[in-house]
Design an enzyme around this catalytic site. Structure first.
Site, PDB file in Angstrom:
ATOM      1  N   ASP A  38      -7.648   8.952  17.228  1.00 26.18           N
ATOM      2  CA  ASP A  38      -6.755   8.615  18.342  1.00 26.18           C
ATOM      3  C   ASP A  38      -7.040   9.493  19.544  1.00 26.18           C
ATOM      4  O   ASP A  38      -6.982   9.056  20.683  1.00 26.18           O
ATOM      5  CB  ASP A  38      -5.288   8.792  17.931  1.00 26.18           C
ATOM      6  CG  ASP A  38      -4.860   7.674  17.002  1.00 26.18           C
ATOM      7  OD1 ASP A  38      -5.588   6.673  16.927  1.00 26.18           O
ATOM      8  OD2 ASP A  38      -3.811   7.819  16.353  1.00 26.18           O
ATOM      9  N   GLU A 113      11.047  -5.541  -3.246  1.00 25.42           N
ATOM     10  CA  GLU A 113       9.809  -5.282  -4.002  1.00 25.42           C
ATOM     11  C   GLU A 113       9.094  -4.077  -3.422  1.00 25.42           C
ATOM     12  O   GLU A 113       9.284  -3.779  -2.246  1.00 25.42           O
ATOM     13  CB  GLU A 113       8.825  -6.464  -3.831  1.00 25.42           C
ATOM     14  CG  GLU A 113       9.379  -7.796  -4.135  1.00 25.42           C
ATOM     15  CD  GLU A 113       8.487  -8.927  -3.596  1.00 25.42           C
ATOM     16  OE1 GLU A 113       7.422  -8.643  -2.999  1.00 25.42           O
ATOM     17  OE2 GLU A 113       8.872 -10.085  -3.786  1.00 25.42           O
ATOM     18  N   LYS A 115       6.036  -2.297  -1.642  1.00 25.02           N
ATOM     19  CA  LYS A 115       4.976  -2.774  -0.747  1.00 25.02           C
ATOM     20  C   LYS A 115       3.700  -2.027  -1.136  1.00 25.02           C
ATOM     21  O   LYS A 115       3.591  -0.817  -0.923  1.00 25.02           O
ATOM     22  CB  LYS A 115       5.348  -2.483   0.706  1.00 25.02           C
ATOM     23  CG  LYS A 115       4.315  -2.976   1.694  1.00 25.02           C
ATOM     24  CD  LYS A 115       4.860  -2.879   3.103  1.00 25.02           C
ATOM     25  CE  LYS A 115       3.920  -3.479   4.117  1.00 25.02           C
ATOM     26  NZ  LYS A 115       2.627  -2.810   4.203  1.00 25.02           N
ATOM     27  N   ASP A 117       0.010  -0.680  -1.169  1.00 26.05           N
ATOM     28  CA  ASP A 117      -0.928  -0.317  -0.109  1.00 26.05           C
ATOM     29  C   ASP A 117      -2.350  -0.594  -0.576  1.00 26.05           C
ATOM     30  O   ASP A 117      -3.040   0.285  -1.073  1.00 26.05           O
ATOM     31  CB  ASP A 117      -0.752   1.162   0.237  1.00 26.05           C
ATOM     32  CG  ASP A 117      -1.444   1.514   1.538  1.00 26.05           C
ATOM     33  OD1 ASP A 117      -1.861   0.590   2.262  1.00 26.05           O
ATOM     34  OD2 ASP A 117      -1.576   2.718   1.825  1.00 26.05           O
ATOM     35  N   GLU A 171      -2.323  -8.452  -3.606  1.00 21.00           N
ATOM     36  CA  GLU A 171      -2.899  -7.220  -3.095  1.00 21.00           C
ATOM     37  C   GLU A 171      -3.935  -6.705  -4.088  1.00 21.00           C
ATOM     38  O   GLU A 171      -3.621  -6.546  -5.272  1.00 21.00           O
ATOM     39  CB  GLU A 171      -1.755  -6.204  -2.930  1.00 21.00           C
ATOM     40  CG  GLU A 171      -1.987  -5.147  -1.921  1.00 21.00           C
ATOM     41  CD  GLU A 171      -1.750  -5.605  -0.473  1.00 21.00           C
ATOM     42  OE1 GLU A 171      -1.429  -6.794  -0.227  1.00 21.00           O
ATOM     43  OE2 GLU A 171      -1.926  -4.751   0.406  1.00 21.00           O
ATOM     44  N   TYR A 223       2.220 -11.583  -5.069  1.00 18.19           N
ATOM     45  CA  TYR A 223       3.603 -11.588  -4.599  1.00 18.19           C
ATOM     46  C   TYR A 223       3.987 -12.816  -3.785  1.00 18.19           C
ATOM     47  O   TYR A 223       5.084 -12.849  -3.240  1.00 18.19           O
ATOM     48  CB  TYR A 223       3.910 -10.328  -3.786  1.00 18.19           C
ATOM     49  CG  TYR A 223       2.864 -10.011  -2.729  1.00 18.19           C
ATOM     50  CD1 TYR A 223       2.784 -10.767  -1.571  1.00 18.19           C
ATOM     51  CD2 TYR A 223       1.971  -8.975  -2.916  1.00 18.19           C
ATOM     52  CE1 TYR A 223       1.826 -10.494  -0.621  1.00 18.19           C
ATOM     53  CE2 TYR A 223       1.017  -8.691  -1.965  1.00 18.19           C
ATOM     54  CZ  TYR A 223       0.945  -9.455  -0.828  1.00 18.19           C
ATOM     55  OH  TYR A 223      -0.006  -9.192   0.111  1.00 18.19           O
ATOM     56  N   LYS A 309       9.499   0.922   5.878  1.00 13.88           N
ATOM     57  CA  LYS A 309       8.457   1.938   5.726  1.00 13.88           C
ATOM     58  C   LYS A 309       9.086   3.280   5.370  1.00 13.88           C
ATOM     59  O   LYS A 309       9.989   3.734   6.065  1.00 13.88           O
ATOM     60  CB  LYS A 309       7.672   2.076   7.036  1.00 13.88           C
ATOM     61  CG  LYS A 309       6.776   0.881   7.349  1.00 13.88           C
ATOM     62  CD  LYS A 309       5.811   0.665   6.224  1.00 13.88           C
ATOM     63  CE  LYS A 309       4.506   0.034   6.565  1.00 13.88           C
ATOM     64  NZ  LYS A 309       3.651   0.457   7.548  1.00 13.88           N
ATOM     65  N   CYS A 403     -20.034  31.575  15.448  1.00  9.56           N
ATOM     66  CA  CYS A 403     -20.147  30.456  14.511  1.00  9.56           C
ATOM     67  C   CYS A 403     -20.344  30.975  13.075  1.00  9.56           C
ATOM     68  O   CYS A 403     -21.250  31.778  12.830  1.00  9.56           O
ATOM     69  CB  CYS A 403     -21.331  29.575  14.912  1.00  9.56           C
ATOM     70  SG  CYS A 403     -21.739  28.330  13.692  1.00  9.56           S
ATOM     71  N   CYS A 406     -24.087  30.146  11.935  1.00  6.57           N
ATOM     72  CA  CYS A 406     -25.317  30.700  12.504  1.00  6.57           C
ATOM     73  C   CYS A 406     -25.080  31.928  13.378  1.00  6.57           C
ATOM     74  O   CYS A 406     -26.045  32.516  13.871  1.00  6.57           O
ATOM     75  CB  CYS A 406     -26.060  29.637  13.311  1.00  6.57           C
ATOM     76  SG  CYS A 406     -25.310  29.280  14.901  1.00  6.57           S
ATOM     77  N   CYS A 421     -19.900  25.529  18.580  1.00  6.53           N
ATOM     78  CA  CYS A 421     -20.966  26.509  18.391  1.00  6.53           C
ATOM     79  C   CYS A 421     -22.074  26.210  19.392  1.00  6.53           C
ATOM     80  O   CYS A 421     -22.418  25.057  19.614  1.00  6.53           O
ATOM     81  CB  CYS A 421     -21.511  26.391  16.971  1.00  6.53           C
ATOM     82  SG  CYS A 421     -23.138  27.118  16.793  1.00  6.53           S
ATOM     83  N   CYS A 426     -28.475  25.996  15.015  1.00  5.47           N
ATOM     84  CA  CYS A 426     -27.400  26.072  14.007  1.00  5.47           C
ATOM     85  C   CYS A 426     -27.651  25.078  12.871  1.00  5.47           C
ATOM     86  O   CYS A 426     -27.841  23.888  13.116  1.00  5.47           O
ATOM     87  CB  CYS A 426     -26.060  25.773  14.675  1.00  5.47           C
ATOM     88  SG  CYS A 426     -24.688  25.774  13.513  1.00  5.47           S
TER      89      CYS A 426
HETATM   90  S1  IVH Z   1       4.847 -10.325   1.584  1.00  3.91           S
HETATM   91  C1  IVH Z   1       4.462 -13.587   4.691  1.00  3.91           C
HETATM   92  N1  IVH Z   1       5.036  -8.564  -0.318  1.00  3.91           N
HETATM   93  O1  IVH Z   1       1.880  -5.820   3.360  1.00  3.91           O
HETATM   94  C2  IVH Z   1       4.786 -12.449   3.826  1.00  3.91           C
HETATM   95  N2  IVH Z   1       3.402  -8.236   1.360  1.00  3.91           N
HETATM   96  O2  IVH Z   1       2.400  -5.322   6.268  1.00  3.91           O
HETATM   97  C3  IVH Z   1       3.594 -11.801   3.386  1.00  3.91           C
HETATM   98  N3  IVH Z   1       2.036  -6.237   1.024  1.00  3.91           N
HETATM   99  O3  IVH Z   1      -0.504  -7.898   4.735  1.00  3.91           O
HETATM  100  C4  IVH Z   1       3.722 -10.472   2.894  1.00  3.91           C
HETATM  101  N4  IVH Z   1       2.981  -5.587  -0.835  1.00  3.91           N
HETATM  102  O4  IVH Z   1      -0.911  -7.232   2.391  1.00  3.91           O
HETATM  103  C5  IVH Z   1       4.401  -8.927   0.812  1.00  3.91           C
HETATM  104  N5  IVH Z   1       5.295  -7.097  -2.074  1.00  3.91           N
HETATM  105  C6  IVH Z   1       4.658  -7.466  -0.970  1.00  3.91           C
HETATM  106  C7  IVH Z   1       3.597  -6.710  -0.437  1.00  3.91           C
HETATM  107  C8  IVH Z   1       3.001  -7.124   0.725  1.00  3.91           C
HETATM  108  C9  IVH Z   1       2.057  -5.332   0.054  1.00  3.91           C
HETATM  109  C10 IVH Z   1       1.156  -6.203   2.203  1.00  3.91           C
HETATM  110  C11 IVH Z   1       0.468  -7.463   2.570  1.00  3.91           C
HETATM  111  C12 IVH Z   1       0.680  -7.638   4.045  1.00  3.91           C
HETATM  112  C13 IVH Z   1       1.224  -6.338   4.460  1.00  3.91           C
HETATM  113  C14 IVH Z   1       2.165  -6.522   5.638  1.00  3.91           C
END
Ligand code: IVH
Length: 660
Positions: A38, A113, A115, A117, A171, A223, A309, A403, A406, A421, A426
């Protein structure tokens, strides 16, 4: 910063940012933290804002990542793979509840549910048989990764009791244990470590060779039903059906109100570490599919669901030491060496401190207890010092002045927080320095790209750029993937580069802000490297387009013993130091000028340098031998004397016209 400097800087930053973006989005192998990325992107934006004339449509500031790569065949999604609206607080969550209530004005059941990653994909089954699978891509079109998906054990090859045609969204993830095991193996083999399970999964899925993907042991959890030739009434019903068909399905619970969801959201958050997969939130969805259809979607995300989140997990650790790494560009990066802590699924024993400014802002000291977090970062970061736990006798930390690799002096970038440096030899910067030396804008040595440089360095044949001129064809030929012929060609190309001349040589040194344009400007002014090395601050400042910051970088570079050693080795190897850029224009030969008054366009010394550059002489006093007097504003007695002697007097404009 003047325009030329800005132009070079923008070009350099653009290349750097693009490279990191490519590593992140296309290779799933970032090499710097999000924070650093960033920062780079923002310096580029700032510069482009200050010099909009250099902004181009292909600049990385003009696009957002996540494009469909050309490696895999594109697949148009039957139903778009939408994303979710994020909420970060209870208030935002309740606002979602109010929105859904207002839209539907009937009883709503919600589902909660985890989420996951990982990497979103859609898999299609026809007559119960796995037919095709694609990544999310931009949501409309993804990449066909069918063959790689086949290697996933938790992706059923056949479904039991499935509708004729069904597309399921889920996922792909790498289980934490698998990730840790994989990294242990990579470490043993001396390979680069994978940053985190998400990147590991993404990288594995997009391996072109399914055998490699198979080794990575990925999993799939589903899901959502995207499309089916059978209808369902509720989300819970679809999830149960998917479970019966043979999928691993996301765990879910149903609630009668948003307020009741909170408990489950908190429970999931508190137990994040005990799941097999990494998660970055909880998803709250309307359960009734008719209600969902009534609410519909915005351009990007459905209105019937949100992602809650969790704040990034943070833990405390003690700073046992501060270690300093020297990167390939010579930047010193301090790292807190920590008492090991478990954080977001991995054991963390070091966290980045970014740079001196960051350390100063937080006042991180050896002995401190600090908060560490990962926050979607690949590299754990120190975010706060717990002052209450600071032991007696700690002292503020300052990066070393020399450094650690070096021993050369470390200097702060004039335009940023980085400490760099200055060693031309180096070892940490070896690969980059040598590759740069040989590159197109520098010595332009044909056939000497990054890969060849790497094998030369690995074989111990070169340590510094100048060593290139001491290579012999026989040792080069012994390298992997190098034959006798290509070794001879390489040696010939290196030999030929000896005649490239001063401008390219200067650019090849990698002095900060001295690229091809500055190299040429300097080579126009100085006949050879020795003349340039003997020049002082003032003389260098007179070179058009070379600003004071660049002048200081030049002086510092030639001041360093390692640089001088490089120059000596190059000289002994017979590399030409002569300028090829000298303009032989002697329009003022034999003419004597006297400057008087204040000139607006030039400083006295610049005007003098220009006159001398064209073979003329600049004198301090007017006499019969004077050919021209250049009279600026508030010219005094010299002008009177010129008039009385009948010597031609030039205005600044007339003088400038003679210089054209
Ligand atoms: S539902 C239209 N359920 O989160 C609804 N998404 O930030 C579709 N993800 O791209 C999403 N766990 O890859 C849903 N239990 C869950 C999930 C989930 C992970 C991901 C999914 C989506 C991303 C959205």
């Amino acid at each position: 910063m003047d325009r030329n400097e800005a132009k070079e800087k923008i070009a350099a930053l653009r290349q750097e940012v693009s490279e990191h973006a490519r590593r992140y989005y296309d290779e799933d192998a970032p090499s710097i933290s999000d924070f650093e990325y960033d920062r780079l992107l923002h310096s580029l934006m700032d510069l482009e804002n200050a010099f909009p004339e250099f902004r181009t449509p292909d600049s990385p500031t003009q696009r957002v990542g996540g494009h469909v790569s050309a490696k895999f065949a594109p697949v148009r999604h039957e139903a778009p793979l939408e994303s979710l609206t994020d909420v970060f607080s209870r208030e935002e969550l309740f606002a979602f509840g109010e929105r859904t209530q207002a839209a539907l004005s009937e009883h709503i059941v919600y589902d909660v549910e985890p989420k996951i990653d990982g990497l979103s994909i859609a898999v299609e089954y026809r007559d119960g048989v796995f037919f095709r699978g694609a990544t999310r891509g931009d949501g409309q079109t993804g990449e066909d990764v069918t063959e790689n998906l086949r290697t996933i054990r938790t992706l059923p090859a056949r479904l039991s009791g499935a509708p004729e045609r069904i597309i399921v969204r889920g996922e792909v993830y790498m289980a934490r244990d698998t990730f840790l095991q994989l990294n242990r193996e990579r470490e043993e083999r001396g390979e680069a470590l994978l940053a985190n399970p998400r990147n590991a999964a993404a990288g594995s899925l997009r391996q072109l060779d399914p055998r490699v993907a198979a080794e990575r042991k990925l999993d799939l959890i589903v899901y959502n039903i995207q499309y089916a030739t059978r209808s369902y009434e509720t989300h819970a019903e679809t999830l149960d059906a998917l479970g019966d068909m043979g999928f691993e399905v996301v765990p879910y619970k149903l609630y009668d109100s948003i307020r009741d969801c909170v408990e489950q959201i908190d429970w999931i958050g508190a137990h994040r570490d005990s799941f097999r997969y990494e998660m970055d939130g909880a998803v709250i969805k309307v359960n009734d599919l008719v209600q969902r259809a009534l609410m519909g979607s915005t351009a990007k995300a459905p209105r019937w669901a949100v992602a809650y989140k969790y704040p990034p997990e943070r833990k405390q650790g003690r700073v046992l030491d501060i270690a300093v790494q020297v990167g390939r560009t010579g930047v010193l990066t301090p790292k807190a060496v920590l008492s090991p802590i478990r954080l977001a699924g991995t054991t963390v024993s070091a966290a980045t401190l970014h740079n001196q400014d960051f350390i100063d802002r937080l006042d991180v000291r050896i002995g401190d207890t600090v908060w560490v977090q990962k926050a979607g970062e690949i590299i754990p970061e120190v975010v706060e010092v717990d002052r209450a736990l600071r032991p007696e006798g700690t002292v503020p930390y300052t990066l070393p002045a020399l450094c650690p690799e070096c021993g050369s002096p470390v200097v702060r970038d004039a335009d940023g927080a980085a400490m760099r440096c200055t060693g031309a030899e180096c070892p940490a910067q070896r690969l980059r320095n040598i590759t740069h030396f040989a590159s197109k804008d520098a010595m332009d040595i044909d056939g000497l790209g990054a890969a060849v440089v790497e094998s030369l360095v690995n074989a111990g044949l070169v340590k510094t750029p100048a060593d290139l001129y001491y290579l012999d064809a026989q040792s080069v030929a012994a390298l992997d993937r190098m034959g006798k012929k290509s070794a001879e060609n390489l040696i010939a190309a290196i030999e030929a580069s000896k005649q490239q001349g001063l401008a390219r040589l200067l650019s090849a040194f990698g002095i900060r802000q001295v690229g091809a344009a500055a190299g040429k400007a300097l080579a126009r002014r100085f006949p050879d490297l020795d003349a340039l090395m003997n020049a002082n601050f003032l003389e260098l400042s007179e070179v058009p387009d070379i600003g004071p910051v660049t002048v200081q970088y030049i002086l510092d570079w030639f001041d360093s013993p390692q640089s001088r050693h490089q120059v000596q080795l190059l000289r002994e190897a017979g590399v030409s130091f002569a300028s090829r850029e000298q303009v032989v224009d002697t329009r003022f030969a034999g003419k004597t000028f006297v400057l008087t008054g204040t000139l607006l366009r030039y400083t006295r010394s610049q005007a003098k340098a220009l006159i001398e550059g064209f073979g003329g002489k600049a004198s301090g006093s007017v006499s019969k031998k004077t050919d021209y007097v250049v009279a600026g504003e508030a010219a005094g007695s010299k002008l009177d004397k010129a008039r009385s002697l009948g010597i031609p007097v030039l205005s600044e404009d007339e003088f400038a016209a003679m210089l054209e």
